[in-house]
Design a protein around this motif. Structure first.
Motif, PDB file in Angstrom:
ATOM      1  N   LEU A  52     -25.821  36.748  53.209  1.00 40.02           N
ATOM      2  CA  LEU A  52     -24.714  36.472  52.551  1.00 40.02           C
ATOM      3  C   LEU A  52     -23.553  36.190  53.336  1.00 40.02           C
ATOM      4  CD1 LEU A  52     -22.826  37.455  50.121  1.00 40.02           C
ATOM      5  CD2 LEU A  52     -22.362  39.454  51.372  1.00 40.02           C
ATOM      6  N   CYS A  53     -22.774  35.075  53.057  1.00 37.90           N
ATOM      7  CA  CYS A  53     -21.597  34.758  53.615  1.00 37.90           C
ATOM      8  C   CYS A  53     -20.514  35.556  53.490  1.00 37.90           C
ATOM      9  CB  CYS A  53     -21.111  33.383  53.409  1.00 37.90           C
ATOM     10  SG  CYS A  53     -19.609  32.897  53.857  1.00 37.90           S
ATOM     11  N   ASP A  54     -19.883  36.038  54.704  1.00 37.57           N
ATOM     12  CA  ASP A  54     -18.786  37.144  54.715  1.00 37.57           C
ATOM     13  C   ASP A  54     -17.583  36.625  54.060  1.00 37.57           C
ATOM     14  OD1 ASP A  54     -20.052  39.548  55.222  1.00 37.57           O
ATOM     15  OD2 ASP A  54     -19.605  39.354  57.468  1.00 37.57           O
ATOM     16  N   VAL A  55     -17.377  35.509  54.282  1.00 38.97           N
ATOM     17  CA  VAL A  55     -16.119  34.598  53.784  1.00 38.97           C
ATOM     18  C   VAL A  55     -16.168  34.454  52.082  1.00 38.97           C
ATOM     19  CG1 VAL A  55     -14.685  32.836  54.032  1.00 38.97           C
ATOM     20  CG2 VAL A  55     -15.716  33.886  56.158  1.00 38.97           C
ATOM     21  N   CYS A  56     -17.288  33.636  51.732  1.00 34.47           N
ATOM     22  CA  CYS A  56     -17.124  33.158  50.494  1.00 34.47           C
ATOM     23  C   CYS A  56     -18.253  33.743  49.643  1.00 34.47           C
ATOM     24  CB  CYS A  56     -17.217  31.515  50.325  1.00 34.47           C
ATOM     25  SG  CYS A  56     -18.954  31.026  50.900  1.00 34.47           S
ATOM     26  N   ASN A  57     -19.001  34.690  49.849  1.00 33.57           N
ATOM     27  CA  ASN A  57     -19.904  35.397  49.190  1.00 33.57           C
ATOM     28  C   ASN A  57     -21.050  34.459  48.605  1.00 33.57           C
ATOM     29  OD1 ASN A  57     -18.546  37.808  48.987  1.00 33.57           O
ATOM     30  ND2 ASN A  57     -17.001  36.771  47.634  1.00 33.57           N
ATOM     31  N   SER A  64     -20.448  25.757  57.470  1.00 36.45           N
ATOM     32  CA  SER A  64     -19.481  26.625  58.192  1.00 36.45           C
ATOM     33  C   SER A  64     -19.419  27.967  57.454  1.00 36.45           C
ATOM     34  CB  SER A  64     -18.218  26.176  58.238  1.00 36.45           C
ATOM     35  OG  SER A  64     -18.121  24.997  59.137  1.00 36.45           O
ATOM     36  N   HIS A  65     -20.443  28.633  56.965  1.00 40.12           N
ATOM     37  CA  HIS A  65     -20.422  29.770  56.325  1.00 40.12           C
ATOM     38  C   HIS A  65     -20.570  30.889  57.368  1.00 40.12           C
ATOM     39  CE1 HIS A  65     -20.921  28.678  52.212  1.00 40.12           C
ATOM     40  NE2 HIS A  65     -21.519  27.816  52.511  1.00 40.12           N
ATOM     41  N   SER A  66     -20.089  32.064  57.275  1.00 43.64           N
ATOM     42  CA  SER A  66     -20.563  33.233  58.114  1.00 43.64           C
ATOM     43  C   SER A  66     -21.571  34.220  57.508  1.00 43.64           C
ATOM     44  CB  SER A  66     -19.097  34.009  58.302  1.00 43.64           C
ATOM     45  OG  SER A  66     -17.868  33.142  58.710  1.00 43.64           O
ATOM     46  N   PHE A  67     -22.692  33.456  57.575  1.00 41.22           N
ATOM     47  CA  PHE A  67     -23.845  34.158  57.191  1.00 41.22           C
ATOM     48  C   PHE A  67     -24.284  35.442  57.897  1.00 41.22           C
ATOM     49  CE2 PHE A  67     -24.989  30.033  55.008  1.00 41.22           C
ATOM     50  CZ  PHE A  67     -24.823  30.320  53.872  1.00 41.22           C
ATOM     51  N   PRO A 106     -20.378  23.793  50.996  1.00 39.52           N
ATOM     52  CA  PRO A 106     -19.487  24.170  52.370  1.00 39.52           C
ATOM     53  C   PRO A 106     -18.862  25.473  52.013  1.00 39.52           C
ATOM     54  CG  PRO A 106     -18.487  22.472  50.818  1.00 39.52           C
ATOM     55  CD  PRO A 106     -19.788  22.690  50.384  1.00 39.52           C
ATOM     56  N   CYS A 107     -18.569  26.408  53.070  1.00 39.00           N
ATOM     57  CA  CYS A 107     -17.790  27.484  52.694  1.00 39.00           C
ATOM     58  C   CYS A 107     -16.324  27.151  52.184  1.00 39.00           C
ATOM     59  CB  CYS A 107     -17.702  28.106  53.943  1.00 39.00           C
ATOM     60  SG  CYS A 107     -17.229  29.879  53.764  1.00 39.00           S
ATOM     61  N   THR A 108     -15.739  28.078  51.614  1.00 40.82           N
ATOM     62  CA  THR A 108     -14.487  28.078  51.036  1.00 40.82           C
ATOM     63  C   THR A 108     -13.494  27.915  52.065  1.00 40.82           C
ATOM     64  OG1 THR A 108     -15.024  29.279  49.139  1.00 40.82           O
ATOM     65  CG2 THR A 108     -12.814  29.352  49.394  1.00 40.82           C
TER      66      THR A 108
HETATM   67 ZN   LIG Z   1     -19.111  30.903  53.221  1.00 34.98          ZN
END
Ligand SMILES: [Zn+2]
Ligand SMILES: [Zn+2]
Ligand SMILES: [Zn+2]
Ligand SMILES: [Zn+2]
Ligand SMILES: [Zn+2]
Ligand SMILES: [Zn+2]
Length: 965
Positions: free
Chosen positions: A89-94, A61-64, A108-110
């Motif tokens: 890059l994931c905009d949420v968790c880097n 579920s990253h926002s890549f 998993p994304c943060t």
């Molecule tokens: Zn993420």
């Protein structure tokens, strides 16, 4: 609605074959959610954050998105350098990845990590510190400035990020909420040394530049996060298997007691005004409970107002450029009350949709923006009225150019929902995160949900009465459980939580649990009581001091010699009250201390398991004691590591009293070792393992016993993991123990009136006992130390053997031989002209000197530590002592024997195992004390073969920075 079976569902059960009627899970919650560019979407499915990571489709579920790299960057997946200018890059968790690695990302994304926690367990954050080359588990950035570290697992976080950390600490005991038989690896990301090799593919998997690779918090196995899925999920504790106290064998029933209360980890963070303290106290918790919130956004507040602190994780690297604006975003009513906000930086011309998305990212909320809106922060005047009076930005609203320019602070709100899909977790599953999804409508109550869920879980036959719905708030500092009332309308409850805080909602989970009440039972150790009382006397003393409630509090164990009791408390509230109160209470001028003790389920211990009971004196050896405490807590089960400043050795021996076979490691100086050995002697008859072998990790200076047993002169930073290996490989040897009876006569000349009525005292000795000059010298040094109160506490203090005579009162007329008489085995012995008389049990005295000497002598047996004999030696003065120290001479051999009587004709300095005092005139009787003690002697040659570097576990401790391994 019925739960739909999903193909991946079985995989989550971690290889355990599902029973019939086993839960299924629905991907629905995530599937309808906002689309992501990352591989797979949907918050519902995914591997567990801790525990088995089965292969199969993962949905992190990253926002890549593709970004242009402006500086050298490494991939968080494979840890290799990212060549070229493009990265993902994931905009949420880097999370930063190669494009080619993207399809393998399982981390998993943060934003969804809290929903993947297998068993929520809160962390124990210690004081803020500098942890170089560590990465924040929330935002994945380095901890350049002060960060927080969990004292039990290797979690590192920025203070700002704490509220978003998962409650995924090591599960060190059974808490009665869920029993777990299978012990799985507990993976933690990004704490590997740069040279670490992957257990599966044998390639490098660690990095000092980015958080890459995973390590099991128990066995230390290291792997690429991708490869970890290919390893067997069960953890066998690795090389330290026989030393670790398995979490399945420790039980600690509690409501709000946490590991903090067992370990008493001080958290020195200064609470900000209006903010609950960070420590172990309950006042803060009480407040949190009444407000139904906890884990405030600690540290995230005013200081980020200037925008210099990282704003939301969605921001671009660099300071806000021109054309951009920084907005304050509050998460619900709770954050408004506390004035805690995060900032987001967006273009001046950003559409409201973009601002809303940025705000959601800043709070790691992975849901569809359609369900949320931003309300202008009401002015204080408006606050009293309904909040709806303010301006509103919602996902669909049109541009409101004017409003945005003037309003810089917004409140993130969830829109009311007429129905929603909620995951319900069964509390009894041993492995896995499987849940069922149900639709919650305005008619749904806690009871109707249970009714609906039971058939899906195959438990309908048991009747709804036997179950309840439990709301669990999985905060990183505290996990709180609340049983919902049967008639509680669930949709309202969800709305309430979201109004309070959206972050709180994302950390809240609902369990259906058997309602058989968990019988509360807390073992509370209370120390610092006056010694020598009867159980009844302790009982009434406690009634008087803390008004313990007789109906629920029983005194289960009395340690009268040590002035301590263990209370069995059958009510959580009473246990919490007592714990708090005891720590603020003094009895007869001495402060009491309290410790929550776990119970060791000794019958569940494997036959070959000989867990190590570790005692650390954090005051020994500078700060090394404290570091070791932390290292051993992480390498072993923290429930087997005891800090001696928390009530001495007694709590540890009490917890281990039923363990059929265990070993002991004492970290400290000779005095500390003597303290533990004496406590062991006192406790022996109450132990299932009456003669545990004792190893020493010498701290500070002196350490004659440590030297003799090859543990060295003093700890110099050896890797704690190899220390444990050496303990495991050490051989047991016997060492004599001696008792010294001190029987002071009335002080000559009436000088020492305090000493007059003193009854005889007994102290134990394992190294040596000196009378005269050597004791006097160490007394000088010692009194200097004593002037720093709290820094040094002798084991003899509790025994009351110190006779308070100032040094100035000792007459310095020379000739010790005239001031005392010595009998060996009832025979008077003529003394030569000496200034010091020393009884030695081990061939090391005064930091390694050989006082007896190596010459053979027909008059005496060759000295041994286990022959039941002491050697008696004289020294003629300071010069002679110096010569002995430098190996030029030995002492004057006087006698050898097993029973000695010394008559002191005047007050004389005496030292036992390096601890000096001034003894009033009278008798000293030295005789063998009970059975010999089993000490562990370090094996001579390390037989360890140089295999593949599994020893990178070495870094498991809070290792020195930049460990070259
Ligand atoms: Zn993420
Ligand atoms: Zn890569
Ligand atoms: Zn962070
Ligand atoms: Zn932790
Ligand atoms: Zn493991
Ligand atoms: Zn690998």
């Amino acid at each position: 609605m019925a739960a739909a079976a999903e193909p991946g569902a079985l995989g989550w059960l971690g290889g355990v074959s599902p029973r019939s009627g086993s839960p299924t899970s629905s991907p629905e919650l995530g599937a309808g959610s906002r689309s992501r560019s990352g591989p797979g979407s949907g918050t519902g499915s995914g591997p567990e954050r801790s525990g088995a990571r089965p292969p199969g489709p993962a949905a992190p579920s990253h926002s890549f998105r593709k970004v242009t790299l402006t500086k050298p960057t490494f991939c968080h997946l494979c840890s290799d350098f990212i060549w070229g200018l493009a990265g993902i890059l994931c905009d949420v968790c880097n999370f930063m990845s190669h494009e080619k690695c993207l399809k393998h990302v399982k981390t998993p994304c943060t934003s969804v990590a809290p929903s993947l926690v297998r068993v929520p367990v809160a962390h124990c954050f210690g004081p803020r510190g500098l942890y170089k080359r560590r990465f924040c588990s929330v935002c994945r950035k380095g901890l350049e400035a002060l960060g927080l570290r969990c004292e039990v697992c290797e979690l590192h976080v920025h203070p700002d990020c704490v509220p978003f950390a998962c409650s995924d600490c090591r599960q060190c005991h059974q808490d009665g909420h869920r029993e777990h038989d299978a012990h799985l690896h507990h993976w933690r990301e990004g704490t590997l040394p740069s040279g670490a090799r992957c257990e599966l593919c044998r390639k490098t998997c660690g990095s000092s530049d980015v958080p890459a690779g995973v390590r099991c918090e128990w066995c230390g196995v290291q792997a690429h996060s991708v490869c970890s899925a290919g390893l067997a999920p069960e953890c066998t504790f690795g090389r330290l298997r026989t030393l670790v106290l398995p979490p399945a064998c420790v039980r600690l029933l509690s409501r709000n007691f946490s590991k903090m209360h067992c370990f008493r980890i001080p958290e020195i963070a200064v609470p900000e005004p209006g903010e609950p303290g960070d420590g172990e106290g309950w006042p803060a918790l009480g407040r949190a409970l009444t407000k139904a919130v906890c884990d405030p956004l600690t540290g995230d507040g005013e200081d980020s107002a200037d925008g210099s602190v990282p704003a939301g994780p969605g921001r671009e690297v660099g300071a806000p450029e021109s054309g951009k604006q920084t907005l304050k975003i509050f998460d619900g009513s709770d954050a408004m009350q506390r004035n805690h906000f995060r900032t987001v930086t967006v273009p001046h011309l950003a559409r409201s949709q973009e601002v809303l998305e940025a705000a959601l990212r800043a709070y790691y909320i992975p849901e569809d923006p359609q369900g949320f809106q931003l309300q202008a922060l009401p002015t204080p005047a408006q606050l009293g009225d309904t909040v709806a009076a303010g301006k509103v930005w919602s996902a669909g609203s049109t541009e409101e150019e004017g409003g945005r320019a003037t309003c810089q602070a917004w409140v993130l709100r969830a829109l009311p929902r007429t129905q929603e899909i909620l995951k319900i977790y069964p509390a009894w599953l041993k492995v896995g995160v499987a849940y069922v999804s149900i639709r919650v409508t305005p008619q749904s109550t806690a009871r109707s949900v249970v009714l609906e869920v039971l058939p899906l879980l195959g438990r309908q036959a048991e009747g709804v009465e036997g179950f309840q719905l439990v709301e669990v708030l999985m905060g990183s500092r505290q996990v709180q459980r609340t049983v919902l009332a049967d008639e509680e309308p669930l949709l309202n409850r969800l709305h309430e939580i979201r109004q309070m805080s959206l972050r709180q909602m994302s950390q809240t989970r609902f369990y259906v649990a058997e309602s058989r009440a968990l019988a509360p039972r807390v073992s509370l150790f209370v120390g610092g009581l006056p010694p020598g009382l009867s159980p009844q006397e302790y009982r009434s003393l406690l009634d008087e001091a803390v008004a313990s409630k007789a109906a629920v509090v029983t005194v289960s164990h009395v340690y009268s010699a040590q002035g301590a009791v263990v209370l069995d408390v059958a009510c959580f509230a009473e246990a919490e009250r007592l714990y708090m109160l005891v720590r603020d209470t003094a009895v007869r001028g001495r402060p009491l201390m309290a410790l929550v003790l776990p119970e060791v389920l000794h019958t569940k211990l494997a036959p070959d398991c000989r867990p190590l009971l570790v005692f650390v004196n954090p005051r020994s050896g500078g700060l090394k004691g404290r570091d070791l405490l932390c290292s051993f807590r992480k390498l072993l089960n923290p429930h087997q590591v005891f800090e001696l400043t928390n009530g001495g050795p007694l709590p540890g021996f009490h917890v281990f009293s039923q363990v059929p076979c265990f070993r002991v490691l004492v970290c400290g100086g000779d005095g500390t070792v003597g303290w533990v050995l004496t406590a062991l002697e006192d406790m022996r008859h109450r132990l299932a393992c009456p003669e545990p072998a004792v190893a020493i990790l010498p701290l500070g200076t002196g350490n004659d016993l440590g030297r003799v047993l090859r543990w060295g002169a003093g700890y110099s930073g050896e890797d704690p993991f190899s220390v444990l290996l050496s303990v495991d490989e050490a051989d047991a040897v016997l060492v004599d123990r001696w008792t010294i009876l001190l029987d002071a006569h009335k002080a000559a000349g009436g000088e020492d009136s305090e000493a007059e009525a003193e009854p005889p005292k007994i102290v134990q000795m394992s190294n040596y006992c000196g009378i005269g000059i050597d004791a006097e010298l160490s007394l000088d040094f010692h009194q200097a130390r004593e002037e720093e109160p709290g820094k040094f506490r002798s084991r003899f203090h509790n025994k009351g053997v110190y006779v308070r005579v100032g040094l100035q009162k000792i007459s310095h007329s020379r000739g010790l031989h005239r001031a005392l008489r010595l009998q060996v085995e009832q025979q008077e012995v003529e003394l030569p002209s000496i200034e010091g008389l020393i009884f030695i049990n081990i061939p090391s005295w005064g930091s390694g000197a050989d006082l007896w000497g190596s010459d053979s002598d027909s008059r005496f047996e060759k000295p041994r530590m286990d022959d039941g004999l002491l050697e008696v030696v004289g020294v003629t003065g300071v010069v002679h002592m110096g010569q002995v120290q430098s190996g030029l001479r030995s002492g004057i051999r006087i006698a050898q024997g097993s029973y000695f009587r010394v008559t002191l004709l005047k007050a004389t300095p005496v030292q036992v195992d390096g601890e000096p005092w001034v003894q009033a005139p009278g008798h000293l009787i030295i005789s063998a004390a009970g059975p010999k003690v089993h000490m562990l002697r370090k094996a001579k040659q390390k037989p360890r073969k140089a295999g593949p570097p599994k020893d990178a576990r070495a870094d498991g401790a809070p290792a020195p920075e930049g460990d070259p391994k």
